[in-house]
Motif scaffolding. Structure first.
Motif, short mmCIF file in Angstrom:
data_model
loop_
_atom_site.label_atom_id
_atom_site.label_comp_id
_atom_site.label_asym_id
_atom_site.label_seq_id
_atom_site.Cartn_x
_atom_site.Cartn_y
_atom_site.Cartn_z
N VAL A 33 -15.75 -56.05 53.96
CA VAL A 33 -15.60 -56.17 52.37
C VAL A 33 -16.86 -56.05 51.79
O VAL A 33 -17.13 -55.32 50.69
CB VAL A 33 -14.77 -57.37 52.15
N PHE B 266 -20.60 -58.85 42.53
CA PHE B 266 -19.34 -59.18 43.11
C PHE B 266 -19.23 -59.33 44.69
O PHE B 266 -18.96 -60.58 44.93
CB PHE B 266 -18.21 -58.17 42.76
N ALA B 267 -20.29 -58.58 45.15
CA ALA B 267 -20.52 -58.57 46.58
C ALA B 267 -21.16 -59.75 47.01
O ALA B 267 -21.15 -60.51 48.02
CB ALA B 267 -21.31 -57.41 47.22
N ILE C 87 -18.12 -52.76 49.25
CA ILE C 87 -18.33 -53.03 47.74
C ILE C 87 -19.75 -52.78 47.43
O ILE C 87 -20.00 -52.10 46.50
CB ILE C 87 -17.98 -54.73 47.81
N CYS C 88 -20.58 -53.07 48.22
CA CYS C 88 -22.08 -52.63 48.19
C CYS C 88 -22.22 -51.14 48.20
O CYS C 88 -22.99 -50.48 47.31
CB CYS C 88 -22.90 -53.09 49.02
N HIS D 264 -18.88 -62.72 46.60
CA HIS D 264 -18.16 -62.54 47.60
C HIS D 264 -18.62 -63.21 49.04
O HIS D 264 -17.95 -64.03 49.77
CB HIS D 264 -17.49 -61.50 48.08
N TRP E 17 -25.57 -60.46 52.43
CA TRP E 17 -25.64 -59.76 51.36
C TRP E 17 -26.76 -58.80 51.20
O TRP E 17 -26.53 -57.51 51.25
CB TRP E 17 -25.63 -60.51 50.15
N LEU F 267 -20.36 -54.28 40.76
CA LEU F 267 -19.70 -54.51 42.09
C LEU F 267 -20.88 -55.19 43.07
O LEU F 267 -20.64 -55.86 43.94
CB LEU F 267 -19.60 -52.98 42.71
N GLY G 229 -19.79 -48.80 47.46
CA GLY G 229 -19.16 -48.34 46.12
C GLY G 229 -20.25 -48.50 44.95
O GLY G 229 -20.32 -47.57 44.19
N GLY G 230 -20.63 -49.78 45.16
CA GLY G 230 -21.72 -50.05 43.98
C GLY G 230 -23.07 -49.10 43.92
O GLY G 230 -23.37 -48.60 42.65
#
Length: 96
Positions: A5, A51-52, A9-10, A55, A69, A48, A12-13
Motif C-alpha cells: 500500500v 498520506f503514505a 501510494i508513493c 499510513h 516510507w 499522497l 501515485g504521488g
C-alpha cells in the motif's frame, strides 16, 4: 500488505508530481494543462506522499514506519524516473 500500500501510494504521488510539470505534460500529453490543474496535481501528489508516511507510521510504528516510507519512496521515485527516461520506447509500444 502495508508495504504494498505504501509503495503504490508513493508511486501515485510521484506520478502526479511528474505530471504537474509543464515539460512532462508536453512529453506525455502533447499539451500544457491549465495552471489550476497543474497546481491540483502538485498538491495531490504531495498529499499522497504525506498520506503514505502517515499510513506507514500508524501501521508499523513511527520509527520503523519512517524507514519503510523512505525506502519505498526511493523505489517509487526510481520507477517513475525510469518510466520517464524510457518514455519514447513505451509510447512506441502503446501506439502499436
Amino acid at each position: 500488505m502495508t508495504h504494498v500500500v505504501v509503495f503504490i501510494i508513493c508511486l501515485g504521488g510521484f506520478a502526479l508530481l511528474l505530471m504537474a510539470m509543464v515539460r512532462h505534460q508536453q512529453d506525455w500529453l502533447r499539451r500544457k494543462l491549465a495552471a489550476p490543474v497543474s497546481r491540483g496535481l502538485r498538491w495531490t501528489g504531495f498529499g499522497l506522499l504525506a498520506f503514505a508516511f502517515l499510513h506507514a507510521g500508524s501501521r508499523l510504528g513511527w520509527g520503523y514506519g519512517a524507514v519503510v516510507w523512505f525506502g519505498w519512496l526511493t523505489l517509487a521515485s526510481l520507477a517513475v524516473v525510469t518510466v520517464q527516461t524510457n518514455r519514447e520506447r513505451i509510447m512506441r509500444q502503446v501506439r502499436r
